[in-house]
Design a protein around this motif. Structure first.
Motif, PDB file in Angstrom:
ATOM      1  N   UNK A  40       0.815  -1.211   0.000  1.00 52.47           N
ATOM      2  CA  UNK A  40       0.000   0.000   0.000  1.00 52.47           C
ATOM      3  C   UNK A  40       0.846   1.257   0.000  1.00 52.47           C
ATOM      4  N   UNK A  41       1.964   1.214   0.723  1.00 49.81           N
ATOM      5  CA  UNK A  41       2.872   2.365   0.761  1.00 49.81           C
ATOM      6  C   UNK A  41       3.460   2.610  -0.628  1.00 49.81           C
ATOM      7  N   UNK A  42       3.874   1.542  -1.303  1.00 48.94           N
ATOM      8  CA  UNK A  42       4.465   1.697  -2.641  1.00 48.94           C
ATOM      9  C   UNK A  42       3.463   2.332  -3.598  1.00 48.94           C
ATOM     10  N   UNK A  43       2.221   1.859  -3.556  1.00 49.92           N
ATOM     11  CA  UNK A  43       1.201   2.455  -4.422  1.00 49.92           C
ATOM     12  C   UNK A  43       1.005   3.934  -4.087  1.00 49.92           C
ATOM     13  N   UNK A  44       0.946   4.247  -2.797  1.00 46.27           N
ATOM     14  CA  UNK A  44       0.695   5.629  -2.378  1.00 46.27           C
ATOM     15  C   UNK A  44       1.853   6.543  -2.782  1.00 46.27           C
ATOM     16  N   UNK A  45       3.090   6.082  -2.634  1.00 52.32           N
ATOM     17  CA  UNK A  45       4.247   6.888  -3.027  1.00 52.32           C
ATOM     18  C   UNK A  45       4.226   7.144  -4.535  1.00 52.32           C
ATOM     19  N   UNK A  46       3.940   6.098  -5.312  1.00 54.29           N
ATOM     20  CA  UNK A  46       3.874   6.275  -6.765  1.00 54.29           C
ATOM     21  C   UNK A  46       2.789   7.284  -7.137  1.00 54.29           C
ATOM     22  N   UNK A  47       1.650   7.185  -6.490  1.00 53.04           N
ATOM     23  CA  UNK A  47       0.551   8.111  -6.783  1.00 53.04           C
ATOM     24  C   UNK A  47       0.972   9.551  -6.515  1.00 53.04           C
ATOM     25  N   UNK A  48       1.640   9.768  -5.394  1.00 54.23           N
ATOM     26  CA  UNK A  48       2.034  11.124  -5.023  1.00 54.23           C
ATOM     27  C   UNK A  48       3.160  11.657  -5.907  1.00 54.23           C
ATOM     28  N   UNK A  49       3.942  10.752  -6.485  1.00 48.29           N
ATOM     29  CA  UNK A  49       5.019  11.184  -7.380  1.00 48.29           C
ATOM     30  C   UNK A  49       4.557  11.272  -8.835  1.00 48.29           C
ATOM     31  N   UNK A  50       3.287  10.957  -9.072  1.00 45.64           N
ATOM     32  CA  UNK A  50       2.769  11.037 -10.430  1.00 45.64           C
ATOM     33  C   UNK A  50       3.217   9.905 -11.327  1.00 45.64           C
ATOM     34  N   UNK A  51       3.565   8.759 -10.741  1.00 42.62           N
ATOM     35  CA  UNK A  51       4.013   7.594 -11.521  1.00 42.62           C
ATOM     36  C   UNK A  51       2.836   6.633 -11.680  1.00 42.62           C
ATOM     37  N   UNK A  52       2.454   6.273 -12.893  1.00 43.43           N
ATOM     38  CA  UNK A  52       1.354   5.314 -13.069  1.00 43.43           C
ATOM     39  C   UNK A  52       1.678   3.994 -12.367  1.00 43.43           C
TER      40      UNK A  52
END
Length: 530
Positions: free
Chosen positions: A211-223
C-alpha cells in the motif's frame, strides 16, 4: 538478561553497523532457511535468467518498469514477472525489502542477512533485470502532507493483521507498522525519483508496504499497476490507476453493460454457479465456496425452526480481508452495520431474519472481530424471529438464498449472486457491484432504514425487474470470466504453474502476452474481451 536476550540485543546493535553483516555473510556464508516459494523458484531462475537476458538483447526497446515486492512469496512471484517483461525488451528494475513478516520488531541483522540472501538468489536473473535491495536505499524526507495517508495505511495494517475492526491506538503493532511504513515510503520515494519509471508494478496496493508503494507512486505522479490472485488458476486480477483490491470494474462494465450474454455464455455461467453452489471446484476455479452440499430449502427451514413469515437474509464478510477494510459508505464499519440492522429488525417480528456468518470466519485469527461477537453483544438473548448460522455450520448458504425475500449485504459476493436469482439486495458497503443497476444502494442511514421498512411492509416492491436480473447475470459473467486476466504463474499454485508454464512457452501464448502488455502500462482493452 538471559543469554539469548543479550545475544539478540548484540545482533540488533551489530546489524546497524556498516559492513558487519556483510563480513559475516562472506566469512560464514550462513544462509537463512529457504522459504517454499524461493526454494521452488531457484532452479527455474538458473535456467530462465540467461534465456531472458539473451531474449532481451534481441527485443526492441520497451518501457522503463519498476517492480516492487516484499515477503518471500511475492519476491519470488515478481522475479518471474520481471523476467517475462525483460524478455520482451522492457528495462526492468525489481526493488525489494527483505522482511519475512510484517508484525515483528526491528531485526536489522536478520533483515540485512535476508537482503544479501535474496540478492544472491536473484543473481541468475541479474543479466535480465536490475536487482535493487531497498534496505540499502537512502531515505528521502517525508513531506508532512503524506502523514495522514501513512497513518491510515498503518491502521489498515493493524486491522488486517488482527482481523479486528478498528485499529486500537494502544496496540503496539500500530507504532511498529507506522515506523516501517514511514521508512518504506522514504526509501521508495528515493528509488522511484532516481529511476523515473514509466510504470510501477506492485502486488495488492492496499495494505502493508504494498500500500505504501502504491501511495508513493501516486504522489510522485508515476502510473501504478496493481495485481492480486483469487483462487482461479492461470488468472490474476489486474488494475491500472486504483489498488486492485478495489475491484474497480468501471471500464469493463462500460464495455459490457449493453451487450446481452449469448446462450453459450449463459450456459457457462449456469454451469459454474451450479458447481459453486454445490460446494465443488470448477474448471480453473480451484476453491469450493461452500463446505457442504445443498440439502434443500425445506430441510434447512425445518432445521432452523423457520415458519412461513417473509425471510430477510443478512450475509456478512470475514473481517480483515482487504476487500472489506476501509469499504464503509455510511456506517463506521461492518460491525456497526450489522448491529444497527439487528436492532431495527428486533422491533419487527412480522418478518424472520437469518444472519449467515461467512464460512471463512472458521479460520478467524484469535481475537479477531467475529460477527458472532457483534450479534451476542447487541443481543445477549436473541429475539425468536432472528436466527444465526455460525461459520462452521453444515448449512449451504444457497439454501438460505432460495428462501430469502430480501438480502442485506456489506461487500460479500453473495449479494451479486442473490441479485442473479431475482432477490432484491440492499448493499451497505463499497463493493464492486454497487451502483451497477441491479442492487439497492443507500448512501445514508436514513435511506437504508427506509429500504428496511419496505423490506418489512412491501418486500415485493423491492424486487428487481427481469431486465435487472439479466443485468446482474451479465455483470456476474464478466466479473467471473472477463475481469480475471490470463496469467500463468499463480502464487497459490506456485510449483505446478512453474512446471506447466516455462517462461519461453508462456511468452508464446497471445493471451499471456496481452496481460503482460497491461502490466507494462498498455491500456486494458475490455471492449475486445467482452
Amino acid at each position: 538478561m538471559k543469554p539469548e536476550g543479550a545475544r539478540q540485543t548484540l545482533k540488533t546493535w551489530l546489524g546497524r553497523l556498516p559492513g558487519v553483516v556483510e563480513l559475516d555473510w562472506h566469512i560464514r556464508r550462513s544462509r537463512p532457511p529457504l522459504r517454499r516459494h524461493l526454494k521452488t523458484l531457484a532452479p527455474y531462475l538458473a535456467e530462465w535468467g540467461p534465456w531472458a537476458a539473451e531474449r532481451a538483447r534481441q527485443a526492441p526497446p520497451g518501457r522503463k518498469i519498476a517492480v516492487f515486492a516484499v515477503l518471500s512469496p511475492w519476491v519470488a512471484q515478481t522475479a518471474v514477472l520481471s523476467l517475462a517483461l525483460a524478455a520482451q525488451g522492457h528495462r526492468v528494475a525489481l526493488g525489494y525489502f527483505p522482511y519475512q513478516d510484517w508484525w515483528q520488531p526491528d531485526d536489522r541483522w536478520g533483515w540485512r542477512k535476508w537482503s544479501l540472501y535474496l540478492r544472491d538468489l536473484l543473481k541468475p536473473a541479474a543479466g535480465a533485470f536490475q536487482v535493487v535491495p531497498l534496505l540499502n536505499e537512502p531515505h528521502d524526507p517525508i513531506p508532512s502532507h503524506w502523514d495522514a495517508s501513512l497513518e491510515r495505511l498503518s491502521a489498515y495494517d493493524v486491522e488486517y493483521t488482527r482481523q479486528r475492526e478498528g485499529a486500537d491506538a494502544e496496540d503496539p503493532l500500530y507504532p511498529l507498522r507506522l515506523a516501517r511504513n514511514r521508512a518504506a515510503a522514504a526509501a521508495l520515494a528515493h528509488w522511484l525519483r532516481r529511476e523515473h519509471p514509466d510504470v510501477l508494478i506492485v502486488p495488492n496496493g492496499a495494505i502493508l508496504e504494498f500500500g505504501v508503494a502504491y501511495e508513493v507512486a501516486r504522489r510522485l505522479g508515476i502510473p501504478a499497476v496493481t495485481y492480486e490472485f483469487e483462487y482461479q488458476r492461470e488468472h490474476a486480477w489486474l488494475s491500472q490507476g486504483v489498488p486492485v483490491m478495489e475491484l474497480d470494474t468501471t471500464d469493463l462494465w462500460k464495455a459490457a453493460s449493453s451487450r446481452p450474454l449469448t446462450p453459450q455464455q449463459l450456459a457457462r455461467l449456469q454451469e459454474m454457479m451450479t458447481a459453486r453452489r454445490g460446494g465443488r471446484p470448477w474448471e480453473t476455479h480451484a476453491r469450493a465456496w461452500q463446505n457442504v452440499g445443498r440439502a434443500g430449502s425445506q430441510a434447512v427451514r425445518q432445521r432452523l425452526g423457520l415458519d412461513d413469515r417473509p425471510l430477510v437474509l443478512i450475509a456478512t464478510n470475514v473481517f480483515g480481508d482487504s476487500v472489506t477494510i476501509g469499504h464503509q459508505v455510511f456506517t463506521r464499519g461492518m460491525g456497526d452495520w450489522l448491529a444497527e440492522t439487528l436492532r431495527f429488525f428486533a422491533r419487527h417480528p412480522e418478518v424472520q431474519v437469518v444472519v449467515r456468518v461467512h464460512p471463512g470466519e472458521a479460520k478467524l485469527a484469535p481475537g479477531g472481530t467475529s460477527m458472532l461477537e457483534i450479534v451476542s453483544h447487541t443481543f445477549p438473548t436473541l429475539p425468536e424471529h432472528i436466527k444465526v448460522v455460525p461459520p462452521d455450520a453444515d448449512i449451504n448458504s444457497y439454501d438460505l438464498v432460495e428462501m430469502a425475500q430480501v438480502g442485506l449485504v456489506y461487500t460479500t459476493t453473495l449479494g451479486l449472486e442473490m441479485a442473479m436469482d431475482g432477490v432484491p439486495v440492499v448493499v451497505a458497503g463499497r463493493v464492486h457491484y454497487r451502483g451497477r443497476g441491479f442492487t439497492l444502494d443507500p448512501a445514508t442511514w436514513e435511506a437504508y432504514f427506509h429500504l428496511l421498512e419496505q423490506a418489512v411492509t412491501q418486500p415485493a416492491s423491492l424486487r428487481p425487474s427481469p431486465e435487472q436480473v439479466a443485468l446482474a447475470r451479465r455483470y456476474a459473467y464478466h466479473f467471473f470470466f472477463t475481469y480475471p486476466r490470463p496469467y500463468p504463474w499463480h502464487i497459490a499454485f506456485w510449483r505446478e504453474s512453474l512446471q506447466q508454464w516455462p517462461l519461453p512457452r508462456a511468452l508464446e501464448e497471445t493471451r499471456f502476452r496481452e496481460t503482460l502488455a497491461a502490466f507494462a502500462g498498455e491500456p486494458l482493452h475490455w471492449e475486445q474481451w467482452v
